[in-house]
Design an enzyme around this catalytic site. Structure first.
Site, PDB file in Angstrom:
ATOM      1  N   GLU A 153     -28.080 -24.941 -65.744  1.00 14.58           N
ATOM      2  CA  GLU A 153     -29.445 -24.705 -65.266  1.00 14.58           C
ATOM      3  C   GLU A 153     -30.302 -25.204 -66.203  1.00 14.58           C
ATOM      4  O   GLU A 153     -30.115 -24.903 -67.554  1.00 14.58           O
ATOM      5  CB  GLU A 153     -29.787 -23.199 -65.066  1.00 14.58           C
ATOM      6  CG  GLU A 153     -28.870 -22.645 -63.865  1.00 14.58           C
ATOM      7  CD  GLU A 153     -29.328 -21.065 -63.594  1.00 14.58           C
ATOM      8  OE1 GLU A 153     -30.344 -20.896 -64.002  1.00 14.58           O
ATOM      9  OE2 GLU A 153     -28.469 -20.524 -62.931  1.00 14.58           O
ATOM     10  N   GLU A 202     -24.617 -16.178 -65.386  1.00 13.27           N
ATOM     11  CA  GLU A 202     -25.401 -15.537 -66.545  1.00 13.27           C
ATOM     12  C   GLU A 202     -24.771 -14.197 -66.863  1.00 13.27           C
ATOM     13  O   GLU A 202     -25.404 -13.085 -66.647  1.00 13.27           O
ATOM     14  CB  GLU A 202     -26.827 -15.532 -66.427  1.00 13.27           C
ATOM     15  CG  GLU A 202     -27.219 -17.060 -66.370  1.00 13.27           C
ATOM     16  CD  GLU A 202     -28.816 -17.095 -66.280  1.00 13.27           C
ATOM     17  OE1 GLU A 202     -29.697 -16.309 -66.102  1.00 13.27           O
ATOM     18  OE2 GLU A 202     -29.280 -18.195 -66.453  1.00 13.27           O
TER      19      GLU A 202
HETATM   20  O1  AHR Z   1     -33.059 -20.597 -61.443  1.00 11.66           O
HETATM   21  C1  AHR Z   1     -33.686 -19.249 -61.264  1.00 11.66           C
HETATM   22  C2  AHR Z   1     -32.731 -18.277 -62.085  1.00 11.66           C
HETATM   23  O2  AHR Z   1     -32.853 -18.676 -63.694  1.00 11.66           O
HETATM   24  C3  AHR Z   1     -31.155 -18.144 -61.688  1.00 11.66           C
HETATM   25  O3  AHR Z   1     -31.043 -17.463 -60.718  1.00 11.66           O
HETATM   26  C4  AHR Z   1     -30.657 -17.637 -63.170  1.00 11.66           C
HETATM   27  O4  AHR Z   1     -29.262 -17.981 -63.049  1.00 11.66           O
HETATM   28  C5  AHR Z   1     -31.456 -17.946 -64.228  1.00 11.66           C
HETATM   29  O5  AHR Z   1     -31.945 -17.041 -65.039  1.00 11.66           O
END
Ligand code: AHR
Length: 516
Positions: free
Chosen positions: A320, A198
């Protein structure tokens, strides 16, 4: 092929009923065509990946638990349960944590490692007892491929290239000597490597132009060692940030193998997301509506990628995904501990069907996260474990791992709530290496059963069997007191007549069918 599925769906939904053939049931009834002889794309098992971060009790208190003698040990019960999911890889150590983590603090004798404060998640002190060698031993025990995310945000090129050398150099270099000194003479051969996480947000708040240059600089110093070629994964877009995808593919597409796209299903707002277990039908509907929006996001990011990479060399990695609820009452807000109901299970099955049906570009995904965090597979108290409804979806979908995607046409029917509606049924189909066809189908409608008339085209079938995951209520979930409330059972709602399969899907259900 994606266009083809949609073209046929649109065509089917606009045809008069009579032209849909004798098999079609009645107006609004779902109809599925499975082209059993036409698959060309493999559903990579890497779509069924996991993500485990130093966050709450995913690592510490999840995989890695107190041994009762002042030290730590692996959680064998959790490992045994996860082995049944045939986990292809586990992305580690983050997440946002990755861009705070300095790997050299987590190697060598455990008693001599410095502590660190996990300022990203919960402000807790970690003793660094779970580091690189412990993670790689965990991967060996799970039979999963390692996937390390290196630190771009607060690290250096040297720090990352030293880490790469530590895990991959065959021997006779400073870092491989250090690895040998720590008891691991053999290279681990870690291929999957994330260059930051990110980077548009917690990984450094960069512009895509700046990050593309950083990505190339870091990537230059991750060199092939022995038989290990780097499979480099760049930080990808957040939700619908199409400009990020465009710039990354334009400026750095040649040096990456995958672009790591993130999308969470949040029912309310980020400030008030809503409870995991106490919700209305409206919140059920919204969750599924938002979850299946990922189809549009995947198709639009893929269209941009196609412009720069028509041969699809670069994978779209859904790094994610999953439901993000308010934490369970009384728990540390920084630990992201949440329960998991039939609603989460349907979000998982509908998402996985979408990934399967886009397997030409979506060749990797990792749900957030594996244990005790967000939409997890397992909840744990020491080595007492609870398998969540999402765990069971992943277990039922193992049939699709590395199988050949079968093209489908789905007239999904509608699930209407108030003045809005979404497709009632989700599905995907594959043929495994033994020639067995599997179809997964979900009924997103919590009130109405749906009968799915299914034409199996191109291959003869003589038998059908299945399993179902369902429950009496939308909010059904497993707890430490009642761990088996939601579990798959055998399914007898499918009837075969010639090549027509009639499947009666109860409300809020997920079915996996085996056709021989
Ligand atoms: O999964 C939780 C968080 O969500 C992770 O650390 C991040 O990459 C995302 O914003």
């Amino acid at each position: 092929m994606i266009e083809r599925i949609w073209a046929v769906m649109v065509a089917l939904s606009s045809l008069p009923l009579a032209s849909l053939g004798a098999q079609q049931a009645s107006a609004g009834q779902p109809h599925l065509i499975v082209n059993a002889d036409q698959g060309t794309t493999t559903i990579s098992r890497d779509i069924y990946g996991q993500f485990s971060e130093h966050l709450g009790h995913d690592i510490y208190g999840g995989y890695w638990i107190k041994d009762g003698h002042g030290g730590w040990r692996y959680n064998e019960a959790a490992i045994d349960a996860l082995k049944k999911l045939e986990v292809p890889f586990v992305r580690w150590p983050g997440g946002c944590f990755a861009d705070y983590y300095h790997w050299q603090d987590g190697i060598g004798p455990r008693g001599e490692r410095p502590t660190m404060v996990n300022t990203v998640w919960g402000g807790v002190t970690e003793d660094n007892s779970f580091g690189t060698d412990e993670y790689l031993e965990l991967m060996r025990r799970l039979g999963a491929s390692p996937f390390i995310v290196g630190n771009v945000g607060s690290g250096t090129v040297k720090e990352m290239s030293d880490w790469w050398e530590y895990v991959n150099h065959p021997g006779g270099s400073p870092m491989s000597d250090l690895r040998a000194k720590n008891g691991h003479p053999d290279a681990y051969n870690v291929r999957l490597w994330g260059v930051g996480n990110e980077s548009w947000g917690c990984g450094g708040n960069m512009t895509p132009e700046y990050y593309a240059d950083e990505f190339k600089r870091y990537a230059t110093f991750l060199r092939a060692y022995g038989r290990t070629q780097p499979y480099l994964i760049a930080s990808g877009p957040n939700v619908d940030d199409y400009n990020w995808t465009d710039v990354m593919m334009r400026d750095a597409g040649q040096m990456m193998r995958a672009l790591d796209f993130h999308y969470y299903t949040v029912v309310g707002t980020w400030q008030h997301k809503g409870s995991a277990t106490s919700f209305t039908e409206g919140e059920w509907f919204t969750a599924l509506q938002k979850a299946i929006h990922i189809r549009e996001l995947i198709e639009r990011h893929s269209t941009i990628m196609d412009r720069y990479d028509p041969d699809k060399r670069v994978a779209l990695f859904v790094g994610e995904w999953g439901m993000w609820h308010d934490v369970e009452p009384g728990t540390n807000p920084g630990f992201l501990y949440q329960q998991n109901t039939m609603r989460d299970a349907l979000v998982a099955s509908a998402s996985l069907d979408i990934f399967n049906n886009h397997a030409d570009r979506v060749r990797m995904a990792s749900i957030a996260q594996t244990i005790n965090v967000l939409q997890s597979m397992l909840l744990t108290h020491g080595d007492t474990i609870v398998e969540t409804p999402t765990y069971w979806v992943f277990q039922m979908y193992t049939v699709h791992h590395d199988a050949t995607l079968l093209p489908i046409s789905l007239d999904a029917g509608r699930y209407t709530y108030g003045d809005q509606s979404i497709p009632a049924v989700s599905a995907s189909a594959s043929r495994d290496s033994l020639g067995v066809t599997h179809i997964t189908m979900s009924n997103l409608d919590p009130n109405q059963a749906h009968t799915v008339t299914t034409d199996i085209r191109g291959e003869p079938v003589s038998s059908v069997s299945g399993r179902i995951l369902t429950a009496a209520t939308m909010q059904a979930h497993n707890t430490f007191d009642n761990p088996h409330a939601v579990e798959p059972k055998s399914f007898d709602g499918a009837r075969l007549s010639g090549r027509t399969l009639t499947v009666q899907l109860p409300p809020k259900s997920i079915v996996v069918l085996t056709l021989k």
